[in-house]
Motif scaffolding. Structure first.
Motif, PDB file in Angstrom:
ATOM      1  N   VAL A 145       0.849  -1.186   0.000  1.00 15.02           N
ATOM      2  CA  VAL A 145       0.000   0.000   0.000  1.00 15.02           C
ATOM      3  C   VAL A 145       0.888   1.240   0.000  1.00 15.02           C
ATOM      4  CG1 VAL A 145      -1.814   1.274   1.208  1.00 15.02           C
ATOM      5  CG2 VAL A 145      -1.759  -1.234   1.330  1.00 15.02           C
ATOM      6  N   VAL A 146       0.631   2.157  -0.946  1.00 17.61           N
ATOM      7  CA  VAL A 146       1.393   3.407  -0.998  1.00 17.61           C
ATOM      8  C   VAL A 146       0.420   4.566  -0.811  1.00 17.61           C
ATOM      9  CG1 VAL A 146       3.016   4.827  -2.276  1.00 17.61           C
ATOM     10  CG2 VAL A 146       3.027   2.345  -2.593  1.00 17.61           C
ATOM     11  N   VAL A 147       0.569   5.285   0.288  1.00 21.02           N
ATOM     12  CA  VAL A 147      -0.311   6.386   0.668  1.00 21.02           C
ATOM     13  C   VAL A 147       0.342   7.691   0.234  1.00 21.02           C
ATOM     14  CG1 VAL A 147      -1.501   7.502   2.592  1.00 21.02           C
ATOM     15  CG2 VAL A 147      -1.116   5.016   2.628  1.00 21.02           C
ATOM     16  N   GLN A 148      -0.490   8.601  -0.293  1.00 15.03           N
ATOM     17  CA  GLN A 148       0.046   9.830  -0.868  1.00 15.03           C
ATOM     18  C   GLN A 148      -0.288  11.063  -0.032  1.00 15.03           C
ATOM     19  OE1 GLN A 148       1.892   9.711  -3.863  1.00 15.03           O
ATOM     20  NE2 GLN A 148       1.688   7.505  -3.545  1.00 15.03           N
ATOM     21  N   ASP A 149       0.734  11.734   0.443  1.00 15.84           N
ATOM     22  CA  ASP A 149       0.709  13.147   0.805  1.00 15.84           C
ATOM     23  C   ASP A 149       0.078  13.484   2.151  1.00 15.84           C
ATOM     24  OD1 ASP A 149       1.970  15.405  -0.069  1.00 15.84           O
ATOM     25  OD2 ASP A 149       0.530  15.880  -1.620  1.00 15.84           O
ATOM     26  N   TYR A 150       0.094  14.799   2.432  1.00 13.84           N
ATOM     27  CA  TYR A 150      -0.259  15.350   3.736  1.00 13.84           C
ATOM     28  C   TYR A 150      -1.737  15.211   4.067  1.00 13.84           C
ATOM     29  CZ  TYR A 150      -1.814  19.327   0.911  1.00 13.84           C
ATOM     30  OH  TYR A 150      -2.455  20.117  -0.019  1.00 13.84           O
ATOM     31  N   HIS A 151      -2.587  15.021   3.064  1.00 13.84           N
ATOM     32  CA  HIS A 151      -4.006  14.806   3.342  1.00 13.84           C
ATOM     33  C   HIS A 151      -4.221  13.536   4.163  1.00 13.84           C
ATOM     34  CE1 HIS A 151      -3.478  16.595  -0.714  1.00 13.84           C
ATOM     35  NE2 HIS A 151      -4.409  17.441  -0.303  1.00 13.84           N
ATOM     36  N   LEU A 152      -3.329  12.566   4.001  1.00 13.59           N
ATOM     37  CA  LEU A 152      -3.525  11.231   4.571  1.00 13.59           C
ATOM     38  C   LEU A 152      -2.360  10.858   5.492  1.00 13.59           C
ATOM     39  CD1 LEU A 152      -4.795   9.451   1.326  1.00 13.59           C
ATOM     40  CD2 LEU A 152      -6.160  10.443   3.175  1.00 13.59           C
ATOM     41  N   ALA A 153      -1.901  11.807   6.280  1.00 12.25           N
ATOM     42  CA  ALA A 153      -0.734  11.566   7.125  1.00 12.25           C
ATOM     43  C   ALA A 153      -1.009  10.573   8.248  1.00 12.25           C
ATOM     44  CB  ALA A 153      -0.250  12.892   7.722  1.00 12.25           C
ATOM     45  N   LEU A 154      -2.265  10.415   8.661  1.00  8.71           N
ATOM     46  CA  LEU A 154      -2.590   9.506   9.758  1.00  8.71           C
ATOM     47  C   LEU A 154      -2.882   8.087   9.279  1.00  8.71           C
ATOM     48  CD1 LEU A 154      -4.984  11.766  11.890  1.00  8.71           C
ATOM     49  CD2 LEU A 154      -2.500  11.551  12.041  1.00  8.71           C
ATOM     50  N   PRO A 156      -1.158   5.674   7.593  1.00 10.37           N
ATOM     51  CA  PRO A 156      -0.274   4.538   7.853  1.00 10.37           C
ATOM     52  C   PRO A 156      -0.433   3.934   9.248  1.00 10.37           C
ATOM     53  CG  PRO A 156       0.910   6.242   6.672  1.00 10.37           C
ATOM     54  CD  PRO A 156      -0.422   6.837   7.055  1.00 10.37           C
ATOM     55  N   GLY A 157      -0.495   4.788  10.280  1.00  8.57           N
ATOM     56  CA  GLY A 157      -0.651   4.270  11.631  1.00  8.57           C
ATOM     57  C   GLY A 157      -1.989   3.595  11.847  1.00  8.57           C
ATOM     58  N   MET A 158      -3.057   4.198  11.328  1.00  6.61           N
ATOM     59  CA  MET A 158      -4.388   3.595  11.463  1.00  6.61           C
ATOM     60  C   MET A 158      -4.470   2.259  10.728  1.00  6.61           C
ATOM     61  SD  MET A 158      -6.820   6.940  10.921  1.00  6.61           S
ATOM     62  CE  MET A 158      -7.045   8.175  12.202  1.00  6.61           C
ATOM     63  N   LEU A 159      -3.878   2.198   9.533  1.00  5.72           N
ATOM     64  CA  LEU A 159      -3.907   0.965   8.756  1.00  5.72           C
ATOM     65  C   LEU A 159      -3.072  -0.119   9.414  1.00  5.72           C
ATOM     66  CD1 LEU A 159      -4.789  -0.529   6.206  1.00  5.72           C
ATOM     67  CD2 LEU A 159      -2.897   0.564   4.988  1.00  5.72           C
ATOM     68  N   ARG A 160      -1.955   0.266  10.001  1.00  9.58           N
ATOM     69  CA  ARG A 160      -1.103  -0.711  10.685  1.00  9.58           C
ATOM     70  C   ARG A 160      -1.861  -1.396  11.816  1.00  9.58           C
ATOM     71  NH1 ARG A 160       2.314  -3.118   8.683  1.00  9.58           N
ATOM     72  NH2 ARG A 160       3.675  -1.378   8.121  1.00  9.58           N
ATOM     73  N   GLU A 161      -2.708  -0.646  12.531  1.00  9.35           N
ATOM     74  CA  GLU A 161      -3.489  -1.239  13.608  1.00  9.35           C
ATOM     75  C   GLU A 161      -4.508  -2.245  13.075  1.00  9.35           C
ATOM     76  OE1 GLU A 161      -5.256   1.882  15.832  1.00  9.35           O
ATOM     77  OE2 GLU A 161      -3.353   2.598  16.688  1.00  9.35           O
ATOM     78  N   LEU A 162      -5.018  -2.014  11.871  1.00 15.02           N
ATOM     79  CA  LEU A 162      -6.011  -2.907  11.279  1.00 15.02           C
ATOM     80  C   LEU A 162      -5.390  -4.108  10.573  1.00 15.02           C
ATOM     81  CD1 LEU A 162      -8.312  -0.161   9.699  1.00 15.02           C
ATOM     82  CD2 LEU A 162      -8.825  -1.539  11.725  1.00 15.02           C
ATOM     83  N   ARG A 163      -4.227  -3.889   9.941  1.00  9.53           N
ATOM     84  CA  ARG A 163      -3.616  -4.937   9.119  1.00  9.53           C
ATOM     85  C   ARG A 163      -2.092  -4.913   9.292  1.00  9.53           C
ATOM     86  NH1 ARG A 163      -6.348  -6.632   4.483  1.00  9.53           N
ATOM     87  NH2 ARG A 163      -4.491  -7.937   4.204  1.00  9.53           N
ATOM     88  N   ASP A 164      -1.604  -5.693  10.229  1.00  9.01           N
ATOM     89  CA  ASP A 164      -0.160  -5.664  10.456  1.00  9.01           C
ATOM     90  C   ASP A 164       0.604  -6.530   9.459  1.00  9.01           C
ATOM     91  OD1 ASP A 164      -0.681  -8.227  11.335  1.00  9.01           O
ATOM     92  OD2 ASP A 164      -0.138  -7.864  13.421  1.00  9.01           O
ATOM     93  N   ASP A 165      -0.109  -7.155   8.520  1.00 10.41           N
ATOM     94  CA  ASP A 165       0.558  -7.969   7.499  1.00 10.41           C
ATOM     95  C   ASP A 165       0.957  -7.167   6.263  1.00 10.41           C
ATOM     96  OD1 ASP A 165      -2.357  -7.771   7.083  1.00 10.41           O
ATOM     97  OD2 ASP A 165      -1.970  -8.946   5.266  1.00 10.41           O
ATOM     98  N   LEU A 166       0.505  -5.931   6.162  1.00 10.73           N
ATOM     99  CA  LEU A 166       0.713  -5.159   4.939  1.00 10.73           C
ATOM    100  C   LEU A 166       2.062  -4.453   4.922  1.00 10.73           C
ATOM    101  CD1 LEU A 166      -2.817  -3.490   4.624  1.00 10.73           C
ATOM    102  CD2 LEU A 166      -2.003  -5.613   3.565  1.00 10.73           C
ATOM    103  N   ARG A 167       2.570  -4.222   3.708  1.00 12.61           N
ATOM    104  CA  ARG A 167       3.738  -3.376   3.526  1.00 12.61           C
ATOM    105  C   ARG A 167       3.212  -1.989   3.179  1.00 12.61           C
ATOM    106  NH1 ARG A 167       6.782  -7.647  -0.306  1.00 12.61           N
ATOM    107  NH2 ARG A 167       4.609  -7.880  -0.921  1.00 12.61           N
ATOM    108  N   ILE A 168       3.477  -1.036   4.042  1.00 12.78           N
ATOM    109  CA  ILE A 168       2.871   0.290   3.930  1.00 12.78           C
ATOM    110  C   ILE A 168       3.945   1.334   3.669  1.00 12.78           C
ATOM    111  CG2 ILE A 168       1.441   2.031   5.075  1.00 12.78           C
ATOM    112  CD1 ILE A 168       0.406  -0.251   6.899  1.00 12.78           C
ATOM    113  N   GLY A 169       3.717   2.136   2.626  1.00 11.56           N
ATOM    114  CA  GLY A 169       4.588   3.260   2.334  1.00 11.56           C
ATOM    115  C   GLY A 169       3.793   4.547   2.326  1.00 11.56           C
TER     116      GLY A 169
END
Length: 462
Positions: A145-154, A156-169
């Motif tokens: 998962v690649v998240v873009q920019d300052y609109h969505l700064a929170l 990565p942390g929220m997604l990590r809590e839901l899915r710790d199996d993902l590779r998040i950028g």
């Protein structure tokens, strides 16, 4: 951990997606027409075929399409409550985070973080949570998962809590504020933003400068980056697309019209910007005015082609700035213009073909932002210019990191210095200008959009 998983192996999240919907006659009789978007991100992602793009519904047409279940393949559009979206996008992303990272506040009066800010911040959290939940639903086990920019700064942390199996950028397209400026934010909000981003496996920035300032913020505020990797990927211009597109019939038509407006045998200074506060258009016009005032030999021999396309006009400060740009341009024309010479040719209606035509005409490109994550205009003009151009470039643009050696560098606040730089650029010998242009174009296209995105995927999967 989410109980159910989707099938998407590569996901991208951004505020704006690759398609928008408008009310119109359509072949399927739905009364809604899909319009494909453009821009560097759309171009970059075209190299990945099997992907899902998660984005927000931005207008009534988008929300109606979501309500009816009208979707484009590979796109999931989120119908976030309009009031929540307005608070998150205009109230926080564009009126707080953008101002912090571009250092735009007039600090004797602003910012002022009271109850209204806290109310809007709750909407920003809800907006980010909607993205995190959608990504968690759609991602296959172990997806990227690649998240873009300052609109969505929170996210990565929220997604990590839901899915710790993902590779998040997460990729930041803006500058990052120096730590002392960043700490204008309330302490808990500053920490929440940093921790939200550090939920990613890897964070990436456009330049080493922005990456380093982010790292310093983490070190000073949190004590470190918690093992999150930090990378740099300098988005470049798409040379093949630009060169082909800039010679199509519509560009040739705009080129002829601009030549008629400019007149024969005149040097051309070009700028192409949104009327975004950080772009510094007014100071650029003032520097050109000073050139005409102090160097009368340039009267009737130079024209400043300035394209200032309206941006964020739902915010009063942007409307005021757009009006000021027009007022200053009109004042220069009134003061110096003659029946056969208009010193400033100003256009405020967005027209990509006309922008490319101006690129081709440019003898000098003026790119003087107060602060900019990269600034692709600085990279595009040398690629497209017919005869080669001298680049007057702010040292505060991210592009300066790659292009500064062959540009004429300026302090964006120094009108006198910018005036002198314009004079130097206008008188640069043809051979030197041509050689600089070749080197600028080579540096500008070193990492075109497709390669830029693939480089991030490879680094994230490493």
């Amino acid at each position: 951990m989410a109980s159910t998983h989707g099938a998407a192996e590569v996901l991208v999240a951004s505020n704006r997606g690759p398609v928008s919907y408008v009310a119109a006659d359509s072949p399927d009789g739905s009364g809604i027409e899909a319009r494909r978007g453009g821009g560097g991100l759309v171009s970059a992602l075209s190299v990945v075929e099997d992907k899902l793009w998660v984005c927000a519904a931005l207008g009534d047409g988008d929300r109606e399409a979501v309500r009816r279940g009208i979707t484009e393949p590979g796109v999931r559009m989120l119908a976030i409550d309009p009031e929540v979206y307005a608070d998150a996008y205009n109230g926080i992303a564009n009126s707080v985070l953008w101002f912090v990272h571009h250092m735009l506040y007039q600090t004797p009066l602003e910012p002022s973080f009271g109850p209204e800010f806290r109310r809007q911040w709750a909407s920003y959290e809800a907006y980010n949570r909607a993205f995190a939940e959608a990504l968690a639903q759609e991602a296959a086990p172990g997806a990227t998962v690649v998240v873009q920019d300052y609109h969505l700064a929170l996210v990565p942390g929220m997604l990590r809590e839901l899915r710790d199996d993902l590779r998040i950028g997460h990729f930041s397209h803006t500058p990052w504020a120096p730590v002392d400026y960043f700490r204008m934010l309330p302490d808990d909000i500053a920490e929440q933003l940093l921790r939200g981003m550090l939920g990613a496996d890897r964070l990436a920035f456009l330049t080493r400068r922005w990456a380093d300032t982010f790292t310093e913020c983490c070190t000073r505020i949190l004590g470190g980056t918690s093992g999150t990797r930090i990378g740099v990927h300098g988005l470049g211009a798409d040379a093949d697309f630009l060169r082909e597109r800039s010679h199509r019939a519509d560009v040739e038509d705009r080129l002829a019209a601009l030549r008629e407006q400019i007149g024969e045998d005149r040097k051309v200074i070009v700028r192409v910007d949104r009327t975004e506060l950080s772009k510094n258009i007014v100071r650029g016009l003032r520097a050109y005015e000073l050139l005409l005032e102090t160097r009368p030999e340039w009267h009737e021999k130079v024209v400043h082609v300035a394209f200032a396309y309206p941006s964020r006009q739902d915010l009063a400060v942007y409307r005021d700035y757009t009006e000021e740009v027009s007022r200053v341009a009109e004042a220069i024309n009134s003061r110096f213009g003659t029946p056969g010479w208009t010193p400033v040719v100003l256009h405020v209606k967005d027209d990509f073909a006309r922008s490319l035509a101006a690129y081709r005409l440019a003898d000098v490109a003026l790119v003087n932002p107060i602060r900019d994550g990269m600034n692709l205009v600085a990279k595009e003009v040398p690629v497209v210019s017919d005869e080669g151009c001298a680049l007057v470039l702010s040292r505060e643009a991210g592009a300066h990191e790659e292009l500064g050696e062959d540009a004429v560098s300026v302090n964006p606040y120094d009108i006198s210095g910018t005036c002198a730089a314009l004079a130097a650029a206008l008188t640069m010998p043809d051979e030197e200008r041509a050689e600089r242009t070749k080197r600028l174009a080579a540096a500008a296209t070193a990492l075109p959009p497709g390669a830029w995105f693939l480089e991030q995927l490879e680094a994230l999967r490493d």
